[in-house]
Design an enzyme around this catalytic site. Structure first.
Site, mmCIF file in Angstrom:
data_model
loop_
_atom_site.group_PDB
_atom_site.id
_atom_site.type_symbol
_atom_site.label_atom_id
_atom_site.label_comp_id
_atom_site.label_asym_id
_atom_site.label_seq_id
_atom_site.Cartn_x
_atom_site.Cartn_y
_atom_site.Cartn_z
ATOM 1 N N ASP A 61 -53.767 -34.766 -8.197
ATOM 2 C CA ASP A 61 -52.916 -35.338 -7.139
ATOM 3 C C ASP A 61 -53.567 -36.528 -6.436
ATOM 4 O O ASP A 61 -53.021 -37.062 -5.475
ATOM 5 C CB ASP A 61 -52.548 -34.261 -6.103
ATOM 6 C CG ASP A 61 -53.777 -33.665 -5.442
ATOM 7 O OD1 ASP A 61 -54.908 -34.115 -5.731
ATOM 8 O OD2 ASP A 61 -53.608 -32.743 -4.623
ATOM 9 N N GLY A 62 -54.750 -36.934 -6.916
ATOM 10 C CA GLY A 62 -55.394 -38.125 -6.346
ATOM 11 C C GLY A 62 -56.449 -37.815 -5.295
ATOM 12 O O GLY A 62 -57.169 -38.713 -4.848
ATOM 13 N N GLU A 63 -56.541 -36.542 -4.894
ATOM 14 C CA GLU A 63 -57.547 -36.219 -3.862
ATOM 15 C C GLU A 63 -58.954 -36.359 -4.421
ATOM 16 O O GLU A 63 -59.212 -36.060 -5.586
ATOM 17 C CB GLU A 63 -57.325 -34.796 -3.338
ATOM 18 C CG GLU A 63 -56.103 -34.703 -2.457
ATOM 19 C CD GLU A 63 -55.908 -33.324 -1.853
ATOM 20 O OE1 GLU A 63 -56.722 -32.410 -2.119
ATOM 21 O OE2 GLU A 63 -54.912 -33.166 -1.119
ATOM 22 N N HIS A 87 -70.466 -53.127 16.733
ATOM 23 C CA HIS A 87 -69.690 -54.105 17.500
ATOM 24 C C HIS A 87 -69.675 -53.781 18.996
ATOM 25 O O HIS A 87 -69.874 -54.665 19.829
ATOM 26 C CB HIS A 87 -68.268 -54.158 16.945
ATOM 27 C CG HIS A 87 -67.410 -55.130 17.671
ATOM 28 N ND1 HIS A 87 -67.612 -56.484 17.606
ATOM 29 C CD2 HIS A 87 -66.363 -54.941 18.518
ATOM 30 C CE1 HIS A 87 -66.729 -57.095 18.360
ATOM 31 N NE2 HIS A 87 -65.967 -56.181 18.929
ATOM 32 N N ASP A 101 -69.314 -66.384 20.312
ATOM 33 C CA ASP A 101 -68.666 -65.824 21.501
ATOM 34 C C ASP A 101 -69.707 -65.070 22.309
ATOM 35 O O ASP A 101 -70.840 -64.876 21.864
ATOM 36 C CB ASP A 101 -67.469 -64.919 21.121
ATOM 37 C CG ASP A 101 -67.867 -63.774 20.197
ATOM 38 O OD1 ASP A 101 -68.972 -63.236 20.353
ATOM 39 O OD2 ASP A 101 -67.057 -63.422 19.320
ATOM 40 N N LYS A 131 -64.813 -68.208 22.960
ATOM 41 C CA LYS A 131 -63.791 -68.015 21.915
ATOM 42 C C LYS A 131 -62.583 -67.294 22.479
ATOM 43 O O LYS A 131 -62.715 -66.405 23.305
ATOM 44 C CB LYS A 131 -64.412 -67.173 20.799
ATOM 45 C CG LYS A 131 -63.438 -66.687 19.752
ATOM 46 C CD LYS A 131 -64.142 -65.919 18.657
ATOM 47 C CE LYS A 131 -64.021 -64.432 18.833
ATOM 48 N NZ LYS A 131 -64.646 -63.661 17.745
ATOM 49 N N ARG A 168 -59.204 -65.288 20.819
ATOM 50 C CA ARG A 168 -58.536 -64.879 19.579
ATOM 51 C C ARG A 168 -57.033 -65.064 19.728
ATOM 52 O O ARG A 168 -56.423 -64.579 20.674
ATOM 53 C CB ARG A 168 -58.884 -63.423 19.235
ATOM 54 C CG ARG A 168 -58.305 -62.994 17.891
ATOM 55 C CD ARG A 168 -58.951 -61.746 17.323
ATOM 56 N NE ARG A 168 -60.291 -61.932 16.823
ATOM 57 C CZ ARG A 168 -60.587 -62.529 15.663
ATOM 58 N NH1 ARG A 168 -59.637 -63.025 14.894
ATOM 59 N NH2 ARG A 168 -61.843 -62.637 15.280
ATOM 60 N N ASP A 212 -73.539 -64.123 14.241
ATOM 61 C CA ASP A 212 -72.547 -63.204 14.797
ATOM 62 C C ASP A 212 -72.835 -61.811 14.261
ATOM 63 O O ASP A 212 -73.514 -61.672 13.232
ATOM 64 C CB ASP A 212 -71.129 -63.663 14.394
ATOM 65 C CG ASP A 212 -70.070 -63.210 15.393
ATOM 66 O OD1 ASP A 212 -70.389 -62.389 16.274
ATOM 67 O OD2 ASP A 212 -68.924 -63.679 15.277
HETATM 68 C C1 R5P Z 1 -65.770 -60.207 17.375
HETATM 69 O O1 R5P Z 1 -65.946 -60.164 18.580
HETATM 70 C C2 R5P Z 1 -66.889 -60.207 16.399
HETATM 71 O O2 R5P Z 1 -68.128 -60.366 17.012
HETATM 72 C C3 R5P Z 1 -66.709 -61.304 15.374
HETATM 73 O O3 R5P Z 1 -66.798 -62.552 16.023
HETATM 74 C C4 R5P Z 1 -65.385 -61.194 14.706
HETATM 75 O O4 R5P Z 1 -65.125 -59.888 14.317
HETATM 76 C C5 R5P Z 1 -65.324 -62.101 13.507
HETATM 77 O O5 R5P Z 1 -64.073 -61.970 12.944
HETATM 78 P P1 R5P Z 1 -63.457 -63.136 12.069
HETATM 79 O O6 R5P Z 1 -64.465 -63.486 11.011
HETATM 80 O O7 R5P Z 1 -62.209 -62.531 11.493
HETATM 81 O O8 R5P Z 1 -63.150 -64.272 12.980
#
Ligand code: R5P
Length: 279
Positions: free
Chosen positions: A33-35, A120, A156, A179, A181, A205
């Site tokens: 079943d894919g599990e 993050h 950022d 930055k 988004r 980053d």
């Molecule tokens: C966001 O705050 C993270 O530190 C990165 O700047 C972000 O996730 C990068 O995402 P992307 O490459 O899609 O701009």
């Protein structure tokens, strides 16, 4: 015994090589079943288990939950999640959304410690009910940048610490950009005069996902006449055409680590993990 998730096989092998821990051979099967069925037959011989598993995909989360269950028969379980997928959904950004990081973390039970690398948002670790640590791997990036006295920038405010750490270990100054988004793959970087004419610049980053953040930052910086722009990140998520977007900006180089295993992952976090978790 080191037990690897499928997305961390190279990193786990490197950790095993640097330590005296045996590397387990994890086996995978699929039911009709894919599990998914993950097994580690050798676990019976282990006293302590160290699971190393980046959760880059839905499947890798299922694998991880099964590996934890398997390893719970050892007397001590250390869990290393070098890159934790879904950690960016650490709050409800819109009504009706889940807090995905909390939902996944609270599904983890029965481990003695959890280690992440440059996660993050480190406050998500509070949702684990065991001891946690978030390691900084900026030191593994720096040997790959062969420039003198560069200016190290974060695109950022969230990555200021990373930029400062890289700058202080290379011997350069650091600064940050602003930055905003706009959508999943579009960001706007506020123009900032940085006085970088004829200077080497490194932009760092925590992760590069779609590459939108980095390419916007690089395009803004290139207008100021730097002698080179290099890029570094800890987690090379590289969604869709991120690598093409980056290289089409004519950058000097990209330096990234094996928290996610890509062909560009030349820097390894294996020693950082070995020092803090295995030994
Ligand atoms: C966001 O705050 C993270 O530190 C990165 O700047 C972000 O996730 C990068 O995402 P992307 O490459 O899609 O701009």
């Amino acid at each position: 015994m080191i037990v690897a998730g499928s997305q961390s096989q190279i990193l786990a092998s490197r950790i095993a090589k640097k330590s005296s821990e045996k590397l387990a051979c994890v086996e995978y099967e699929r039911f009709p079943d894919g599990e998914l069925l993950v097994s580690v037959p050798e676990i019976q011989k282990a006293k302590r288990s160290i699971i190393v598993a980046s959760t880059t995909t839905e499947r890798s989360w299922i694998e991880l939950l099964q590996l934890i269950d398997i390893c719970s028969e050892t007397s001590h379980v250390d869990l290393v999640i070098p890159y934790m997928g879904y950690s960016r959904q650490d709050k409800k950004f819109e009504p009706g959304q889940p807090i995905s990081a909390r939902a996944l973390i609270t599904a983890i039970d029965g481990v003695d410690s959890v280690t992440t690398i440059n996660i993050h948002e480190s406050s998500v670790l509070d949702w684990f009910d065991c001891s946690t640590q978030n390691l900084d791997a900026s030191s593994v990036l720096t040997p790959f940048f062969d420039v003198d006295s560069p200016i190290v920038l974060s695109p950022d405010k969230g990555a200021i610490d990373l930029a400062q750490n890289v700058a202080s270990s290379i011997g350069g100054d650091s600064d940050f950009l602003e930055k905003e988004r706009i959508s999943g793959d579009k960001v706007e970087i506020t123009p900032k005069n940085l006085g970088i004419k004829d200077q080497d610049v490194i932009v760092v980053d925590d992760m590069i996902s779609t590459g939108g953040t980095m390419t916007e930052a690089i395009e803004m910086l290139k207008k100021q006449g730097p002698s080179s722009v290099s890029v570094g990140c800890i987690h090379p998520v590289f969604a869709e055409n991120a690598v093409l977007r980056l290289f089409s900006t004519d950058i000097e180089k990209i330096v990234t680590t094996d928290t996610i295993e890509t062909t560009l992952s030349k820097a390894t976090v294996s020693q950082v993990i070995t020092n803090s978790v295995v030994e």
